[in-house]
Motif scaffolding. Structure first.
Motif: not given
Length: 288
Positions: A47-67
């Protein structure tokens, strides 16, 4: 991660992550567990009210299969979202900026769109879209039938996604009368455009179309355009359409106040929804 002030960058990151999670067919709870966060925290980010660290984003993108390039773009958005320095406007120079603009419009609870001299893209007829893209070919991009076709498809998909999304949304589109008088493509295309506007008014109760007559006095927005986006879970964002160059967004209070005042003045000058409908019907009768 803490809850932070919504900004354009955080909103763009949120809508992009929501799209990727939906495409991956994952729930918020599943995605949050993948990065050791709660669903409530992930909801803040989406909802645009928070941010994620780089490592968290990397894990999330791996989980979503984004390359590939999309992965790099999301990581760059994450860096921008964590930035806490105050800036006036946000210039979106990342790849696929119009994709994020559409996603923000889909997520918005209210869209207020004004254009001067051209029919706004959200309510352009298919033939008008094709004519606009055809004349743009070899000017805004190198001559390419494939590129032109892709842009036509993107514009029509943009309309479908925003106008037909399931959630509640109020949409008001205002344009100047000369937008109906400038020939784009042919007179036949323009007749079809008027009919298209009437059909949209019949089809979408949440859509209001209004025209500012050429005789209107002291229009403060002559020669330009603006889009205001309101959100249920985030702060408003404004966008100034440009003939050329990257998208520029505004989310600071002083900028939003100016653009909101400008839009309110345009609303005061515009015909009502019903009067606009009567104007369009008169144009159809004259061309019959």
């Amino acid at each position: 991660m803490s809850s932070v002030r919504p900004t354009v960058e955080r909103l763009q990151l949120g809508v992009s992550l929501t799209r990727l999670r939906t495409a991956a067919r994952k729930s918020q709870s599943e995605a949050a567990s993948a990065i050791d966060r709660t669903a409530a925290r992930l909801s803040q980010v989406e909802n645009g009210k928070g941010s994620l660290g780089t490592e968290e984003l990397l894990k999330l993108l791996d989980f979503y299969g984004v390359q590939g390039n999309e992965r790099n773009t999301i990581l760059a958005l994450g860096t921008a979202a964590r930035r806490r320095s105050v800036r006036r406007g946000y210039v979106d120079t990342l790849p696929e900026p119009f994709q994020r603009l559409v996603e923000m419009q889909v997520a918005a609870s209210r869209i207020s769109w004004y254009e001067c001299g051209v029919i706004p893209g959200l309510v352009q007829s298919p033939d008008y879209v094709q004519a606009i893209m055809a004349l743009s070919n070899s000017i805004y991009w190198e001559p390419s039938e494939e590129e032109t076709g892709n842009r036509i498809s993107f514009r029509l998909d943009h309309q479908r996604r925003v106008l037909e999304c399931g959630g509640p949304k109020d949409i008001t589109v205002i344009f100047t009368e000369d937008s109906l008088q400038h020939t784009v493509g042919s007179t036949s295309v323009m007749r079809g455009q008027v009919l298209h506007l009437l059909q949209l008014l019949e089809r979408h109760e949440n859509l209001t179309i209004r025209v500012v007559l050429n005789s209107a006095v002291d229009n403060p927005a002559l020669g330009g355009g603006l889009v205001l986006l309101d959100f249920q879970e985030s702060s408003p964002v404004s966008f100034a359409p440009l003939l050329y160059g990257p998208c520029t967004y505004y989310d600071q209070a002083e900028d939003l106040a100016t653009m909101q005042r400008m839009y309110l003045r345009v609303e005061e000058l515009a015909l009502s929804r019903e009067r606009t409908r009567e104007l369009l019907i008169d144009l159809v009768r004259k061309d019959a």
